[in-house]
Design an enzyme around this catalytic site. Structure first.
Site, PDB file in Angstrom:
ATOM      1  N   HIS A  82       0.857  -1.193   0.000  1.00  0.00           N
ATOM      2  CA  HIS A  82       0.000   0.000   0.000  1.00  0.00           C
ATOM      3  C   HIS A  82       0.883   1.229   0.000  1.00  0.00           C
ATOM      4  CE1 HIS A  82      -3.815   2.103   0.864  1.00  0.00           C
ATOM      5  NE2 HIS A  82      -3.020   2.988   1.428  1.00  0.00           N
ATOM      6  N   ASP A 161     -14.582   2.814   6.536  1.00  0.00           N
ATOM      7  CA  ASP A 161     -13.507   3.677   6.007  1.00  0.00           C
ATOM      8  C   ASP A 161     -13.977   4.407   4.755  1.00  0.00           C
ATOM      9  OD1 ASP A 161     -10.790   4.739   5.753  1.00  0.00           O
ATOM     10  OD2 ASP A 161     -10.838   3.569   3.908  1.00  0.00           O
ATOM     11  N   ARG A 168     -13.923  12.926   5.276  1.00  0.00           N
ATOM     12  CA  ARG A 168     -12.676  13.631   5.629  1.00  0.00           C
ATOM     13  C   ARG A 168     -12.171  14.452   4.459  1.00  0.00           C
ATOM     14  NH1 ARG A 168      -9.082   9.014   6.588  1.00  0.00           N
ATOM     15  NH2 ARG A 168      -7.462  10.574   6.840  1.00  0.00           N
ATOM     16  N   SER A 183      -7.317   4.326   8.642  1.00  0.00           N
ATOM     17  CA  SER A 183      -7.920   4.164   7.323  1.00  0.00           C
ATOM     18  C   SER A 183      -7.142   3.120   6.510  1.00  0.00           C
ATOM     19  CB  SER A 183      -7.917   5.526   6.620  1.00  0.00           C
ATOM     20  OG  SER A 183      -8.138   5.403   5.251  1.00  0.00           O
ATOM     21  N   LYS A 187      -8.295  -1.229   5.937  1.00  0.00           N
ATOM     22  CA  LYS A 187      -8.460  -1.845   4.612  1.00  0.00           C
ATOM     23  C   LYS A 187      -7.504  -3.026   4.443  1.00  0.00           C
ATOM     24  CE  LYS A 187      -8.006   2.224   2.687  1.00  0.00           C
ATOM     25  NZ  LYS A 187      -8.244   3.585   2.295  1.00  0.00           N
TER      26      LYS A 187
HETATM   27  N1  URA Z   1      -4.748   6.655   2.096  1.00  0.00           N
HETATM   28  C1  URA Z   1      -5.775   6.036   2.736  1.00  0.00           C
HETATM   29  O1  URA Z   1      -6.149   4.915   2.400  1.00  0.00           O
HETATM   30  N2  URA Z   1      -6.377   6.662   3.748  1.00  0.00           N
HETATM   31  C2  URA Z   1      -5.999   7.893   4.181  1.00  0.00           C
HETATM   32  O2  URA Z   1      -6.576   8.397   5.120  1.00  0.00           O
HETATM   33  C3  URA Z   1      -4.932   8.528   3.508  1.00  0.00           C
HETATM   34  C4  URA Z   1      -4.312   7.885   2.466  1.00  0.00           C
END
Ligand code: URA
Length: 434
Positions: A82, A161, A168, A183, A187
């Site tokens: 990620h 999320d 947000r 967040s 995931k």
């Molecule tokens: N990437 C994400 O998945 N969430 C965030 O809050 C910021 C970057």
């Protein structure tokens, strides 16, 4: 329990209990807590922070708001990566196939670009027919059968999320370390990989603009992952200047294809080798980082990473003739060079401003749901520290709207700063956290 009391508690700087966090996340996900209360709460968290315990509770509450995949049903170990988001970051398109070519299954759910930061889904969708909407069953089946999956985030995974992130984004509450950490990790936990490499970007084109905050974010995410039984390594990587040369969807895909054929810009290739090497180590295919990196180099040079990419595209219904012959991919009607205005050393190529210039051309979205143009974007021909002569090629603009060429040219020149004395190149990485 009442949502307003939880907001007031956080506003006054108190630590929230596990039950309060669970109540808030559940209520918001079910639509019982309205957006205005969730926005007030997110702002209170941004201003007052959260302890590591609260952040872990928030992560788990969001991960448990939907389904949690168990990839061990189909493969003994699967890895995921990620990136926290940046400009020119097409790493997944190269690292995933290279790692899969080394025999390590990799299943990834990626996102779309938002704001100045690009998204892997938009890049891979430059391939006609490529499906990014696999069901959970298709995801698991393909991971087991083909050993590589790259699709969109399923709506069933961490739905809390999805709701919080959209909120947000429009309430000025993205830039909070506990909110970003929860967040990302909610995931990743829901997507089921046992080992994860996090690429935490730092610099002018990243959410975290300084190294201290980026390190704090990385340490928190590694700790959350570990407490959920996942192996996690976080890399701190530079995002002051764009990664590689291409910024824009089909242009980035072409650059990834070059890299999968053993070429590509040196910084981008080295970045992929490092990230891929770490994935092979935490996925137990390489005994140490040097071995992992050597395996990735081999996959990029012997054609196996490329074959793995072709398998991925075929499995997801993409038309491989477009990657076999990238000249078939969408291309812009106007291609215009921007040259160095004077002799000098490049001191800064402001990543965010280059990303914004690409969006101006139509490569990204100003808001969710906007259409994008896969063909447009920018090629960046210099790196910080390079010495250029007046008139040497600095950028190439790929545009479809002639009216945008001049404003983008000006924006790109304003994104570049020059020095008369030599400038140190930027590092690719600032370290890693395990
Ligand atoms: N990437 C994400 O998945 N969430 C965030 O809050 C910021 C970057």
């Amino acid at each position: 329990m009442r949502a307003v009391d939880i907001i007031v508690n956080k506003r006054d700087g108190h630590e929230l209990s596990t039950q309060e966090i669970q109540f808030f996340v559940d209520g918001y996900t079910r639509g019982e807590i309205p957006d205005y209360q969730a926005a007030a709460w997110a702002m209170a968290v941004l201003l007052k922070g959260m302890t590591a315990r609260e952040t872990t509770d928030l992560t788990l509450a969001m991960a448990n708001s939907g389904e949690i995949l168990d990839l061990s049903q189909v493969v003994p170990i699967a890895v995921d990566k990620h990136s926290t988001g940046g400009v020119g970051d097409k790493t997944t398109l190269v690292v995933e196939p290279a790692v899969a070519a080394c025999g390590l299954p990799v299943g990834k759910m990626s996102g779309r670009g938002l704001g100045f930061s690009g998204g892997t889904l938009d890049k891979i969708e430059s391939i006609p027919g490529y499906r990014v909407d696999l069901t959970k069953e298709e995801f698991l089946d393909q991971l087991g059968r083909v050993g590589i999956v790259l699709t969109g985030q399923s709506g069933d995974l961490a739905p809390a999320d999805g709701k919080f992130y959209a909120l947000r984004d429009v309430t000025g509450t993205v830039q909070s370390i506990p909110l970003i950490a929860s967040s990302v990790m909610s995931k990743k936990i829901a997507a089921g990989a046992q080992a994860i490499v996090l690429d935490v970007k730092v610099g002018l084109g990243a959410f975290m603009t300084n190294l201290t905050e980026a390190r704090q974010l990385a340490e928190l995410m590694v700790a959350i992952g570990r407490s959920s039984g996942r192996r996690v390594v976080a890399l701190l990587s530079d995002m002051n200047q764009p990664l590689g040369s291409a910024v824009g969807n089909a242009l980035e895909l072409k650059e990834a294809i070059d890299t999968l054929h053993g070429g590509g810009p040196a910084d981008f290739r080295d970045h992929c080798i490092e990230a891929g090497g770490h994935l092979l180590v935490i996925g137990e295919k390489a005994r140490d980082l040097a071995t992992g990196k050597a395996m990735i180099v081999k996959a990029l040079t012997d054609g196996s990473a490329w074959e793995s990419f072709r398998r991925l595209v075929t499995a997801q219904n993409g038309d491989v003739s477009f990657i076999d012959d990238p000249s078939k991919l969408a291309h812009a009607s106007i291609v215009e060079e921007v040259n160095a205005p004077a002799d000098g050393y490049v001191m800064e190529i402001h990543a965010r401003r280059v990303g914004e210039a690409a969006i101006m051309l139509g490569a990204g979205r100003a808001k969710k749901g906007d259409a994008i143009d896969p063909a447009v974007g920018i090629l960046v021909h210099a790196k910080v520290g390079d010495s250029l002569k007046r008139g040497q090629k600095l950028f190439t603009i790929h545009a479809n709207n002639p009216a945008l060429v001049e404003p983008v040219r000006i924006a790109l020149l304003q994104a570049t700063t020059w020095s008369m004395v030599p400038v140190q190149p930027l590092p690719l990485f600032y370290g890693s956290i395990e």
